[in-house]
Write a protein that holds these residues in place. Structure first.
Motif: not given
Length: 828
Positions: A542-566
């Protein structure tokens, strides 16, 4: 006896009995140099053949003196391993005279054997090697080795003599064993002359194209004699006449045999003359060419067909070098013409690597497992992309498909040959990925597109592995930071997203941040319920896709929410104050009844079914302290991420692993499975322990075993937290097991020889130095866990050299290529 020297060990006597040092190109085949100087383990036909020890030998004749095979004495232990031991092992020529004294040492990729004898006026150093040049995967993947014999005159008078290499026919019907009746037909097999040497050949057939093979030996010595017409006979006829010819001290030059059967073998002889104290090196260049194979494997077998295969030749694996070269003549010519430059470049790497001032056991552990790159564990496909077994058995690969939950541990290839590692990611996120994001953890060979888009239709829970699937996402992030190729990352991002989304759907369908659904994993079973092992992999992905997505300007809010809960769940619910545990859950899950699950190992007898009612599914770890219990945090740190959860809790887990799982000896270990990895006086790190009362009657079956790949993972992670003593204890115990007497120092095995997981040892460098180059932001990170000045090897996608601290300040010394460093991030 083992003599410790700076970054080098010398093995002699009984401590050299198990030494077999792999040589050969990456994915191109293997020949080993053993502890006495013999050539063994000929695995040239793309499958392991580690007990294939043809009676190839080199000999030295001193004019007016003795003739000896240029090897140390044959041990009784070696003879007992021979399949023909009960009949005297006559076909191996063990009875020929050899040097009384021998010792083996190495500085990868060079293996050396020192030979001496009070009967001889000369001493000999045998050196075997093959090219190894970071970022040059093609020259490092040649199907070649070199054998160099340096003769020194130790007497006070001039000496003359002849050195010869003698090779029984390796391809064709004779199988390269002395004492067999000669068979075969010159129309399709035999030996012919080549430039300064000879070539053995077998043409194969349309029905069995894999039988086609060529083996060339040549020398750069100006004066030489080539004998390709050995005496033909049966029994000991061939070896008797051959030895008489060698002992005669004559240069024998014979032409090709023109009547059946073909010659039993061939020899090259090179004369020398030495003044007192003078030495001379005689070189033999060896190459091979086996263009086809019978290898076609994968699990499961429901794959799309190859695109219009024209024949059986195209349906099976073909080596990369058969695409690069037209045949043996081109290979041998390339090797001959480029020998000097390839050796210089290889020596440059070796000198740079061993200039390290890191603890010797770290350098040794890293170098020893670079041997895996020269073993049959690795194949390189026709298009140049890498593929690997988990390890190798005696005559076949062990567990196919670049298994993602094993290869996730391997850290040497991404640093030394990042283009090869990129090719593995390309496969995983293209051919090995189904439309819905399911990723097979075993890629077929030849690599083709997975055809089945619904793994559930196979009805097997082990068709998808959480550590494999999530691990590839983390490794993609790591490789992006290593190579700096954002276009490459962007191209694959949609597939990475599919892979992540499938992982959520499969193991965390309610998006809670933890993974209650059963998770198949590297222990060949399923963990039921939340646990630190799977959760840490999941959070790292989850952290990896968040960082890759952020660098591409993608919406990573779903992954960030799941990551924070996990993250919150892992820290609060799975940490027991000392280490991360498992909460065993098997009721109320979408997976259904464990009794009906089709698992690899977890079939239930009536007795086991009763245990299920009391304890839950078998093969769990529950309240145990799992050495891999926070492995996702290690993989994330190696990839360049910040800790995926509370650093103090990660550190506490690692300290607990050392406290409870590390054993100085195993006399009291209750090992019910594969004790051959470590037992008795051996020290090692157990996979799991239960410091408190054990509440599981049947824990996962490998729990009492010792795996080197996990030992290095834990040691590297401990180093990154400054626990140097604890880490080095683990590494020392591991390497002590592979001491040349009980086990081969250059072959760390698990489920097979040269096991890929052991390449986690490369992470020890980053663990202790904190050195990591980020090619995306052009930053060199240095966060050492040792005090004072130090020098470490560093390899990046564009160059290699050394880095470290000198007079209290960071430094970089680029030896080859270039490393574009805009900033140095130094944490004292």
């Amino acid at each position: 006896m083992v003599i410790n020297q700076k970054n080098e060990k010398t093995y002699s006597g009984e401590y050299a009995s198990q030494v077999n040092f792999p040589m050969g190109g990456i994915g191109a085949g293997m020949i080993c140099l053993n502890g006495t100087g013999a050539l063994t383990g000929f695995s040239l036909k793309h499958l392991p053949d580690v007990k294939n020890n043809p009676a190839i030998f080199s000999a030295i004749n001193i004019k007016g003196g003795k003739t000896l095979v240029m090897e140390g004495l044959v041990s009784h232990e070696s003879m007992r391993l021979d399949f023909n031991y009960s009949r005297g092992s006559g076909h191996k020529l063990y009875g020929l005279p050899r040097f009384k004294n021998s010792s083996f040492s190495s500085q990868f990729p060079f293996g050396k054997v020192a030979l001496s004898d009070d009967r001889m006026p000369v001493s000999v150093e045998v050196s075997g090697w093959s090219p190894f040049i970071p970022n040059d995967e093609d020259n490092s993947g040649l199907p070649v080795i070199a054998m160099e014999y340096t003769v020194k005159n130790d007497s006070d008078t001039e000496k003359e003599g002849i050195i010869s290499i003698n090779v029984p026919r390796l391809f064709g019907s004779r199988l390269a064993k002395f004492g067999q009746k000669e068979t075969g037909n010159l129309s399709n097999q035999g030996i012919r002359r080549s430039k300064n040497g000879f070539t053995m050949f077998n043409k194969g057939s349309d029905e069995n194209p894999e039988d086609e093979g060529y083996f060339n030996v040549s020398t750069d010595a100006d004066e030489n004699a080539v004998d390709i017409a050995w005496f033909r006979g049966k029994g000991s006829d061939v070896s008797t006449i051959l030895w008489k010819n060698i002992s005669s001290g004559k240069l024998i030059d014979n032409s090709e045999i023109i009547t059946n059967p073909p010659s039993p073998g061939a020899s090259i002889s090179v004369p020398f003359k030495l003044k007192p104290g003078e030495e001379k090196t005689i070189r033999f260049m060896i190459s091979w060419f086996v263009p086809f194979s019978k290898i076609r494997t994968g699990a499961p077998t429901q794959y799309a067909k190859l695109d219009a295969p024209s024949s059986i030749k195209e349906e099976n694996y073909r080596p990369w070098y058969s695409n690069r070269f037209s045949g043996i003549d081109e290979v041998s010519s390339y090797w001959f013409d480029n020998y000097k430059s390839l050796k210089e470049k290889t020596e440059q790497f070796t000198k740079t690597f061993y200039s390290s001032t890191l603890p010797e056991e770290i350098t040794e552990a890293v170098a020893a497992n670079l041997s895996i790159l020269k073993s049959p564990t690795i194949l390189r496909q026709y298009d140049g992309r890498l593929w690997g077994w988990e390890g190798t058995l005696e005559n076949k690969g062990s567990c196919a498909g670049s298994c993602t939950h094993v290869w996730a541990y391997a850290q040497s290839i991404p640093k030394l040959f990042p283009n090869l590692e990129k090719g593995m990611r390309d496969i995983e996120f293209k051919e090995s990925l189904c439309i819905d994001g399911w990723q097979t953890f075993r890629t077929p060979i030849p690599t083709v597109q997975i055809s089945n888009n619904d793994p559930q239709s196979w009805g097997k829970s082990q068709d998808v592995a959480i550590d494999g699937q999530c691990g590839t996402i983390v490794r993609f992030y790591r490789d992006w930071r290593i190579n700096g190729d954002t276009k490459w990352m962007k191209k694959h991002y949609p597939s990475i997203k599919k892979c992540m989304d499938f992982s959520i759907k499969r193991w965390d369908p309610d998006e809670t941040g933890y993974t209650p659904e059963p998770q198949h994993n590297t222990y060949d079973i399923e963990f039921w319920g939340q646990n630190g092992f799977a959760s840490s992999y999941y959070l790292a992905a989850l952290k990896a896709i968040i960082l890759m997505g952020e660098s591409l300007g993608e919406d990573i809010s779903r992954y960030q929410k799941i990551y924070n809960l996990g993250k919150e769940y892992l820290e609060k619910e799975l940490f027991n104050g000392e280490f991360f545990i498992q909460k065993i859950i098997w009721k109320g899950l979408r997976a259904g009844d464990p009794l009906k699950a089709d698992s690899l190992l977890a079939a239930y007898s009536p007795e086991a079914s009763e245990l299920l009612k009391k304890e839950g599914p078998k093969y769990q770890y529950g309240e145990g302290c799992l050495s891999d219990g926070i492995i996702g945090a290690w993989l994330a740190k190696i990839a360049g991420m910040e800790d995926i959860c509370d650093s103090d809790k990660i550190k506490s887990h690692l300290i607990s692993v050392y406290k409870y799982n590390y054993k100085k000896d195993l006399f009291d270990n209750e090992g019910f499975n594969r004790a051959g990895f470590a037992l008795n006086e051996d020290g090692g790190l157990l996979l799991c322990s239960w410091p408190k009362e054990k509440s599981i009657s049947l824990p996962f079956q490998y729990s009492t075993e010792v795996w080197t790949g996990i030992e290095y993972q834990v040691a590297s992670h401990l180093l990154s937290f400054g626990k140097v003593k604890e880490a080095l204890d683990i590494v020392r115990s591991c390497r002590k097991r592979f001491n040349g007497k009980n086990r081969n120092p250059y072959n760390e095995y698990e489920c097979g020889y040269w096991y890929a997981r052991a390449m986690s040892s490369y992470s020890l460098i980053q663990g202790i130095t904190g050195i990591r180059y980020d090619a995306v932001d052009k930053t060199l990170h240095i966060e050492p866990q040792i005090k004072g000045d130090f020098t470490s090897f560093i390899s990046t996608a564009t160059g290699y050299g050394t880095a470290g601290i000198k007079e209290g300040k960071p430094f970089v010394d680029i030896v080859e290529g270039d490393i574009n460093i805009k900033d140095i991030y130094y944490v004292k």
